[in-house]
Every structure is written in structure tokens, then in C-alpha cells.
Design a protein around this motif. Structure first.
Motif, PDB file in Angstrom:
ATOM      1  N   GLN A  71     -14.265  -3.322  -1.278  1.00  0.00           N
ATOM      2  CA  GLN A  71     -13.615  -4.614  -1.480  1.00  0.00           C
ATOM      3  C   GLN A  71     -13.811  -5.522  -0.270  1.00  0.00           C
ATOM      4  OE1 GLN A  71      -9.346  -4.723  -2.373  1.00  0.00           O
ATOM      5  NE2 GLN A  71      -9.660  -6.620  -3.527  1.00  0.00           N
ATOM      6  N   ILE A  72     -13.776  -4.971   0.911  1.00  0.00           N
ATOM      7  CA  ILE A  72     -14.060  -5.764   2.113  1.00  0.00           C
ATOM      8  C   ILE A  72     -15.469  -6.343   2.030  1.00  0.00           C
ATOM      9  CG2 ILE A  72     -14.472  -5.620   4.603  1.00  0.00           C
ATOM     10  CD1 ILE A  72     -12.177  -3.545   4.690  1.00  0.00           C
ATOM     11  N   SER A  73     -16.417  -5.509   1.644  1.00  0.00           N
ATOM     12  CA  SER A  73     -17.805  -5.960   1.509  1.00  0.00           C
ATOM     13  C   SER A  73     -17.929  -7.043   0.434  1.00  0.00           C
ATOM     14  CB  SER A  73     -18.711  -4.771   1.167  1.00  0.00           C
ATOM     15  OG  SER A  73     -20.037  -5.186   0.976  1.00  0.00           O
ATOM     16  N   ASP A  74     -17.187  -6.871  -0.671  1.00  0.00           N
ATOM     17  CA  ASP A  74     -17.208  -7.870  -1.740  1.00  0.00           C
ATOM     18  C   ASP A  74     -16.741  -9.234  -1.231  1.00  0.00           C
ATOM     19  OD1 ASP A  74     -18.020  -5.938  -3.563  1.00  0.00           O
ATOM     20  OD2 ASP A  74     -15.987  -5.568  -4.319  1.00  0.00           O
ATOM     21  N   ILE A  75     -15.648  -9.214  -0.466  1.00  0.00           N
ATOM     22  CA  ILE A  75     -15.109 -10.469   0.068  1.00  0.00           C
ATOM     23  C   ILE A  75     -16.090 -11.114   1.035  1.00  0.00           C
ATOM     24  CG2 ILE A  75     -13.286 -11.436   1.531  1.00  0.00           C
ATOM     25  CD1 ILE A  75     -11.377  -9.374   0.243  1.00  0.00           C
ATOM     26  N   GLU A  76     -16.690 -10.320   1.909  1.00  0.00           N
ATOM     27  CA  GLU A  76     -17.667 -10.847   2.860  1.00  0.00           C
ATOM     28  C   GLU A  76     -18.855 -11.460   2.134  1.00  0.00           C
ATOM     29  OE1 GLU A  76     -16.759  -7.747   6.566  1.00  0.00           O
ATOM     30  OE2 GLU A  76     -18.403  -7.349   5.159  1.00  0.00           O
ATOM     31  N   ASP A  77     -19.280 -10.817   1.038  1.00  0.00           N
ATOM     32  CA  ASP A  77     -20.394 -11.351   0.253  1.00  0.00           C
ATOM     33  C   ASP A  77     -20.027 -12.691  -0.383  1.00  0.00           C
ATOM     34  OD1 ASP A  77     -23.004 -11.071  -1.239  1.00  0.00           O
ATOM     35  OD2 ASP A  77     -21.609 -11.101  -2.939  1.00  0.00           O
ATOM     36  N   MET A  78     -18.811 -12.801  -0.901  1.00  0.00           N
ATOM     37  CA  MET A  78     -18.385 -14.055  -1.525  1.00  0.00           C
ATOM     38  C   MET A  78     -18.309 -15.184  -0.503  1.00  0.00           C
ATOM     39  SD  MET A  78     -15.529 -12.780  -4.286  1.00  0.00           S
ATOM     40  CE  MET A  78     -16.000 -11.733  -5.667  1.00  0.00           C
ATOM     41  N   VAL A  79     -17.838 -14.867   0.692  1.00  0.00           N
ATOM     42  CA  VAL A  79     -17.794 -15.891   1.757  1.00  0.00           C
ATOM     43  C   VAL A  79     -19.207 -16.335   2.106  1.00  0.00           C
ATOM     44  CG1 VAL A  79     -17.157 -16.347   4.162  1.00  0.00           C
ATOM     45  CG2 VAL A  79     -15.591 -15.082   2.672  1.00  0.00           C
ATOM     46  N   SER A  80     -20.130 -15.389   2.166  1.00  0.00           N
ATOM     47  CA  SER A  80     -21.524 -15.738   2.487  1.00  0.00           C
ATOM     48  C   SER A  80     -22.157 -16.591   1.394  1.00  0.00           C
ATOM     49  CB  SER A  80     -22.354 -14.468   2.705  1.00  0.00           C
ATOM     50  OG  SER A  80     -22.614 -13.789   1.485  1.00  0.00           O
ATOM     51  N   ARG A  81     -21.607 -16.515   0.183  1.00  0.00           N
ATOM     52  CA  ARG A  81     -22.100 -17.328  -0.941  1.00  0.00           C
ATOM     53  C   ARG A  81     -21.345 -18.654  -1.045  1.00  0.00           C
ATOM     54  NH1 ARG A  81     -22.577 -13.020  -5.849  1.00  0.00           N
ATOM     55  NH2 ARG A  81     -23.464 -14.842  -6.924  1.00  0.00           N
ATOM     56  N   HIS A  82     -20.483 -18.907  -0.076  1.00  0.00           N
ATOM     57  CA  HIS A  82     -19.787 -20.197   0.071  1.00  0.00           C
ATOM     58  C   HIS A  82     -18.836 -20.504  -1.084  1.00  0.00           C
ATOM     59  CE1 HIS A  82     -22.420 -20.884   3.464  1.00  0.00           C
ATOM     60  NE2 HIS A  82     -23.481 -20.708   2.697  1.00  0.00           N
ATOM     61  N   VAL A  83     -18.018 -19.506  -1.444  1.00  0.00           N
ATOM     62  CA  VAL A  83     -16.990 -19.791  -2.436  1.00  0.00           C
ATOM     63  C   VAL A  83     -16.012 -20.813  -1.859  1.00  0.00           C
ATOM     64  CG1 VAL A  83     -17.137 -17.557  -3.607  1.00  0.00           C
ATOM     65  CG2 VAL A  83     -15.558 -17.831  -1.682  1.00  0.00           C
ATOM     66  N   ASP A  84     -15.491 -21.660  -2.717  1.00  0.00           N
ATOM     67  CA  ASP A  84     -14.475 -22.633  -2.312  1.00  0.00           C
ATOM     68  C   ASP A  84     -13.075 -22.041  -2.400  1.00  0.00           C
ATOM     69  OD1 ASP A  84     -16.230 -25.094  -2.072  1.00  0.00           O
ATOM     70  OD2 ASP A  84     -16.639 -24.489  -4.149  1.00  0.00           O
ATOM     71  N   LEU A  85     -12.856 -21.241  -3.436  1.00  0.00           N
ATOM     72  CA  LEU A  85     -11.564 -20.623  -3.699  1.00  0.00           C
ATOM     73  C   LEU A  85     -11.777 -19.134  -3.929  1.00  0.00           C
ATOM     74  CD1 LEU A  85      -8.517 -20.607  -4.468  1.00  0.00           C
ATOM     75  CD2 LEU A  85      -9.215 -21.289  -6.789  1.00  0.00           C
ATOM     76  N   LEU A  86     -10.949 -18.321  -3.282  1.00  0.00           N
ATOM     77  CA  LEU A  86     -11.061 -16.873  -3.414  1.00  0.00           C
ATOM     78  C   LEU A  86      -9.725 -16.306  -3.870  1.00  0.00           C
ATOM     79  CD1 LEU A  86     -12.537 -14.139  -2.948  1.00  0.00           C
ATOM     80  CD2 LEU A  86     -11.775 -14.261  -0.549  1.00  0.00           C
ATOM     81  N   LEU A  87      -9.742 -15.573  -4.989  1.00  0.00           N
ATOM     82  CA  LEU A  87      -8.565 -14.849  -5.463  1.00  0.00           C
ATOM     83  C   LEU A  87      -8.730 -13.387  -5.077  1.00  0.00           C
ATOM     84  CD1 LEU A  87      -8.201 -16.279  -9.099  1.00  0.00           C
ATOM     85  CD2 LEU A  87      -7.437 -17.280  -6.931  1.00  0.00           C
ATOM     86  N   VAL A  88      -7.700 -12.800  -4.479  1.00  0.00           N
ATOM     87  CA  VAL A  88      -7.795 -11.424  -3.992  1.00  0.00           C
ATOM     88  C   VAL A  88      -6.644 -10.590  -4.534  1.00  0.00           C
ATOM     89  CG1 VAL A  88      -7.820  -9.918  -1.973  1.00  0.00           C
ATOM     90  CG2 VAL A  88      -8.899 -12.171  -1.850  1.00  0.00           C
ATOM     91  N   ASN A  89      -6.974  -9.555  -5.311  1.00  0.00           N
ATOM     92  CA  ASN A  89      -6.016  -8.531  -5.697  1.00  0.00           C
ATOM     93  C   ASN A  89      -6.298  -7.331  -4.800  1.00  0.00           C
ATOM     94  OD1 ASN A  89      -4.269  -6.732  -6.910  1.00  0.00           O
ATOM     95  ND2 ASN A  89      -4.915  -7.190  -8.992  1.00  0.00           N
ATOM     96  N   ALA A 103     -12.322 -15.125   5.915  1.00  0.00           N
ATOM     97  CA  ALA A 103     -12.579 -16.071   4.823  1.00  0.00           C
ATOM     98  C   ALA A 103     -11.848 -17.385   5.067  1.00  0.00           C
ATOM     99  CB  ALA A 103     -12.152 -15.456   3.490  1.00  0.00           C
ATOM    100  N   VAL A 104     -10.575 -17.288   5.464  1.00  0.00           N
ATOM    101  CA  VAL A 104      -9.783 -18.488   5.746  1.00  0.00           C
ATOM    102  C   VAL A 104     -10.399 -19.278   6.902  1.00  0.00           C
ATOM    103  CG1 VAL A 104      -7.537 -19.321   6.533  1.00  0.00           C
ATOM    104  CG2 VAL A 104      -7.654 -17.475   4.841  1.00  0.00           C
ATOM    105  N   ALA A 105     -10.847 -18.561   7.944  1.00  0.00           N
ATOM    106  CA  ALA A 105     -11.470 -19.214   9.099  1.00  0.00           C
ATOM    107  C   ALA A 105     -12.750 -19.943   8.709  1.00  0.00           C
ATOM    108  CB  ALA A 105     -11.759 -18.190  10.188  1.00  0.00           C
ATOM    109  N   ALA A 106     -13.408 -19.447   7.643  1.00  0.00           N
ATOM    110  CA  ALA A 106     -14.637 -20.078   7.177  1.00  0.00           C
ATOM    111  C   ALA A 106     -14.369 -21.270   6.264  1.00  0.00           C
ATOM    112  CB  ALA A 106     -15.501 -19.050   6.445  1.00  0.00           C
ATOM    113  N   GLY A 107     -13.087 -21.580   6.053  1.00  0.00           N
ATOM    114  CA  GLY A 107     -12.728 -22.741   5.238  1.00  0.00           C
ATOM    115  C   GLY A 107     -12.454 -22.447   3.785  1.00  0.00           C
ATOM    116  N   VAL A 108     -12.418 -21.169   3.417  1.00  0.00           N
ATOM    117  CA  VAL A 108     -12.156 -20.789   2.032  1.00  0.00           C
ATOM    118  C   VAL A 108     -10.653 -20.846   1.753  1.00  0.00           C
ATOM    119  CG1 VAL A 108     -12.398 -18.951   0.308  1.00  0.00           C
ATOM    120  CG2 VAL A 108     -14.179 -19.272   2.054  1.00  0.00           C
ATOM    121  N   LYS A 109     -10.279 -21.404   0.603  1.00  0.00           N
ATOM    122  CA  LYS A 109      -8.895 -21.379   0.173  1.00  0.00           C
ATOM    123  C   LYS A 109      -8.655 -20.026  -0.510  1.00  0.00           C
ATOM    124  CE  LYS A 109      -8.406 -25.693   1.382  1.00  0.00           C
ATOM    125  NZ  LYS A 109      -7.714 -26.046   2.650  1.00  0.00           N
ATOM    126  N   VAL A 110      -7.687 -19.256   0.006  1.00  0.00           N
ATOM    127  CA  VAL A 110      -7.452 -17.901  -0.495  1.00  0.00           C
ATOM    128  C   VAL A 110      -6.063 -17.809  -1.119  1.00  0.00           C
ATOM    129  CG1 VAL A 110      -7.329 -15.450   0.066  1.00  0.00           C
ATOM    130  CG2 VAL A 110      -8.954 -16.925   1.283  1.00  0.00           C
TER     131      VAL A 110
END
Length: 323
Positions: A71-89, A103-110
Motif C-alpha cells: 500500500q505504501i508503494s501504491d501511494i508513492e506510485d499515485m503521487v508520481s502519477r500526479h494525482v490531484d486527490l487521493l483517497l486512502v483506506n 503525498a500532502v507535501a507534494a500538493g496532493v489533497k488526501v
């Protein structure tokens, strides 16, 4: 190996449609779920794609396979793909903090959904049903249903260390205590055993069989979700021991359980609608992206608690629901 269910295929199909049609999407939404092995989580995933599409967004999702490292790797991959909004369960409330903070530091809304996540991760809010309040309502209903009959309870829990499961069972037991004190002036129940069902029907069935062998006089089954209780019910039916047993779940409001409640074969469940949770989370996230979310928005955003019983089951049963 990833387990693929019919619901998982539905979610995957939705993902492929979004990828195919998302070239001109207004935003990119990521959905990181720690597992898709249970129907509830698959329904969350499917709803994220549906709701995201309705907002004009492309949606990508990942199955953490109940593995925090993945799951950590999944989140890192999504940040690298420049998601605007990230939902995390989240699989673990502490273990995912560094990945979410990054992710938050990269500007993603979580926005966290369903499972607890340490607030120091910096997410906007946690959207979930109130495990405690739903549990209280279910516990009070159970105390009223059983009256003066001593309860011999089989408890079915999801997995060890899960904060959601702990909140759910604590809520139900608090409700039983309050209900019995109000009705009888004293408390009279025994938890004869706790089984670990992994949140799914097969796990609930296996755990119930083990508990029944050691405690054949069980008259109440309490589960931390409907799937495990449905499995327990099957086990008792096979052993012809389901008569006289009251079945309740702290959550989720799964449609199979609601139908059984309507038919008088299942007692009560707490409403934890995956569609409502995800829709609310995306609404919050879109407001954050558009700069319209109030600055004092609460750190936890609860959906309305409800105990679904025979008295109100018809309001919540949807035959065409994914979950």
C-alpha cells in the motif's frame, strides 16, 4: 496472488472505462484500498470510479492486498502519477503516515476513508461511519431483544490490531451494558469466545465452527461486519444449530444481511454504506481542490449512525446495490 471476485472484476472494468475515457478529465483521483478481498472494499472501489467519473475526473485505483508495504508503494506510485486527490483506506494507522505526509507535501489533497489514520499524516479529514455510535445502537437493540435471557456470545473479529474492529466491538458491548442497565438494572452477558474471521464469509464460517465446538450453547453471534456473521450463520445452519440464535453485526449494512433482517432471520446491523462514505469523501476532496472547503472542517466526518432492524430494513435494502 490477487484474489479476483465478481465485485473486483466490476471495479476493474470501471477502472478500464475511466482510463479509456479520461484523456480530457478535469482531475486525477487515486483510490488506495488496503484490500479488495471483502465485498465492502470492492464496493468502495467501484463507487470511487463511478463518483469520480460523475465529477469529470479520471480515476486510478490500487489493491494493497492486505500488505502495508504494497500500500505504501501504491501511494508513492499515485503521487508520481500526479494525482490531484487521493483517497486512502489505510491498512495501518501509523505505518502509512510517512507515505501520506509525502503525498500532502507534494500538493496532493488526501482524504482518509473508513479506517483510522493518525492525524499527523496531514490528511484533510477521515470520512467514516461512527463505529462507536452504530455499535451502541446495535448493542441497545440486542439488549432489548434478549431481555432477561442470559447472553452467551460468540464474537467474530476481523483481524488483530485493527482499530476499526476494536471500536465496533467496544461500541456494541457499551450498548449492551447501557441497554441492560436501563431495562433490568444489572448486566448479564458472557463472551464465551472470540474468533478471527478476516472480515470475510469463509473466515467467519471457520471461526464459528471452532467456537461452536467449544461452546455449543451459544445463543448470540456478534460480528464486526456482516460478511463474517453471514459465514457464521451458514456454519450454524449446517450444524442445525441456528434456531434460537440471534445474529447481529456492528456494521456494514450488506444487502444480503438486510434482506435476512427483513425476513426475520437476522437481528440487526449498523449502517456503514460504502457508497455514502466514498461519495462524501470525494465531495470533500473536490471542495478542497476548488478552494471552497471551510477552514474549520472537522478532522473526522461521520455519516449518520443507524441500526438497521426489521422495523426500518425496507428503507435501506437495494436489490441492485453492489454491496
Amino acid at each position: 496472488m490477487t484474489r479476483t471476485t465478481g465485485l473486483g472484476l466490476l471495479a476493474s472494468a470501471a477502472a478500464m472505462v475511466m482510463v479509456a475515457s479520461g484523456a480530457h478529465a478535469a482531475c486525477l483521483i487515486g483510490m488506495s484500498n488496503y484490500t479488495l478481498a471483502a465485498p465492502y472494499f470492492a464496493a468502495q472501489d467501484a463507487e470511487a470510479h463511478k463518483k469520480g467519473a460523475a465529477e469529470g475526473c479520471k480515476v486510478i485505483s490500487a489493491n494493497g492486498q492486505n500488505d502495508m508495504t504494497k500500500q505504501i508503494s501504491d501511494i508513492e506510485d499515485m503521487v508520481s502519477r500526479h494525482v490531484d486527490l487521493l483517497l486512502v483506506n489505510a491498512r495501518d494507522p501509523e505505518g502509512l503516515v510517512p507515505a501520506v505526509k509525502a503525498a500532502v507535501a507534494a500538493g496532493v489533497k488526501v482524504v482518509a476513508v473508513d479506517s483510522g489514520l493518525d492525524p499527523k499524516a496531514g490528511y484533510i479529514t477521515l470520512v467514516q461511519s461512527s463505529n462507536t455510535q452504530n455499535g451502541l445502537l446495535v448493542g441497545r437493540w440486542l439488549a432489548n431483544k434478549m431481555g432477561s435471557t442470559p447472553m452467551k456470545i460468540a464474537l467474530l473479529s476481523g483481524d488483530k490490531g485493527n482499530i476499526v474492529g476494536q471500536e465496533r466491538r467496544d461500541g456494541v458491548f457499551a450498548g449492551i451494558v447501557e441497554g441492560q442497565l436501563a431495562g433490568q438494572g444489572h448486566v448479564n452477558f458472557t463472551v464465551v469466545g472470540q474468533g478471527w474471521g478476516g472480515w470475510n464469509q469463509q473466515g467467519g464460517m471457520t471461526a464459528m465452527e471452532d467456537l461452536l465446538t467449544a461452546h455449543p450453547d451459544i445463543n448470540v453471534v456478534i460480528g464486526e461486519n456482516d460478511s463474517m456473521v453471514l459465514g457464521a450463520q451458514r456454519a450454524l445452519e449446517q450444524h442445525k444449530r441456528d434456531t434460537g440464535v440471534t445474529f447481529v453485526a456492528a456494521a456494514d449494512g450488506q444487502k444480503q444481511a438486510i434482506k435476512l433482517i427483513e425476513d426475520g432471520k437476522y437481528g440487526a446491523t449498523g449502517r456503514n454504506d460504502p457508497t455514502l462514505v466514498i461519495d462524501t469523501a470525494i465531495d470533500v476532496g473536490m471542495k478542497a481542490l476548488h478552494g471552497t472547503l471551510p477552514k474549520d472542517f472537522p478532522k473526522t466526518d461521520y455519516t449518520k449512525p443507524v441500526a438497521i432492524t426489521k422495523a426500518n430494513a425496507s428503507q435501506y435494502y437495494k436489490s441492485d446495490a453492489v454491496f
